[in-house]
Design an enzyme around this catalytic site. Structure first.
Site: not given
Ligand code: DHK
Length: 151
Positions: A24, A102
Site C-alpha cells: 500500500y 483501489h
Molecule cells: C484495500 C483493501 O483494504 C483491501 O481489502 C482491498 C484495497 C484492496 C486497495 O488496494 O486499496 O482488497
C-alpha cells in the site's frame, strides 16, 4: 456555489502508511486527503473526505451525499468491496456517478479480492496506481461531470 464530491474510504484505510507498506506504500491517509484536496481544487470542486471502519457509516455517508445533492463520489470500499450488498444498494439508490478505486492492483492479488459488488454501481474502476489513483479518479469524475480544470 461549488459542486461537492465525496471521497469515501473503507476499513483499515486509516492505517495507510504503516499497513503492509510493500503493497500500500508509505503515504498516510492524511497524504491521500491532501492529494484529493489539491486535485478537487484544480477543478473548483468542494470535497468531503471521510474514512470509516464501519459498513453502516459508509452507507450513511452515501445516503448523505445523495441528500446533499453531491455531484459524484469516489470510493475505496477496501475490505467491503467483495462483501457489501448494502454499499452496492446505497450506491444504486444514490444514483450519483461513482468511481471505485483501489490502491493496489486487485487483479494481481488473491482471487477473493476481485469480485466487486461495488463495480456493479460504479461508472469506472481504477486500481494499481497507488495513491495517485485517487487523483485520477477525481479527474475522471470531473470529466464525466463536464468540468474543466481551472488552472
Ligand atoms: C484495500 C483493501 O483494504 C483491501 O481489502 C482491498 C484495497 C484492496 C486497495 O488496494 O486499496 O482488497
Amino acid at each position: 456555489m461549488a459542486q461537492t464530491i465525496y471521497v469515501l474510504n473503507g476499513p483499515n484505510m486509516n492505517l495507510l502508511g504503516t499497513r503492509e507498506p510493500e503493497k500500500y506504500g508509505r503515504a498516510t491517509l492524511a497524504d491521500v486527503e491532501k492529494l484529493c484536496r489539491a486535485t478537487a481544487e484544480r477543478f473548483g470542486l468542494a470535497l468531503e473526505f471521510r474514512q470509516s471502519n464501519s459498513e453502516g457509516e459508509l452507507v450513511d455517508w452515501i445516503q448523505e451525499a445523495h441528500a446533499n445533492k453531491a455531484a459524484g463520489l469516489v470510493i475505496n470500499p477496501a475490505g467491503y468491496t467483495t462483501t457489501s450488498v448494502a454499499i452496492l444498494d446505497a450506491l444504486l439508490a444514490a444514483q450519483l456517478p461513482a468511481i471505485e478505486i483501489h490502491i493496489t492492483n486487485i487483479h494481481q492479488r488473491e482471487s477473493f479480492r476481485q469480485n466487486s459488488y461495488v463495480s456493479k454501481a460504479a461508472k469506472a474502476v481504477i486500481c494499481g496506481f497507488g495513491i495517485d489513483g485517487y487523483a485520477l479518479a477525481i479527474r475522471g469524475l470531473a470529466g464525466l461531470l463536464g468540468i474543466k480544470e481551472k488552472h
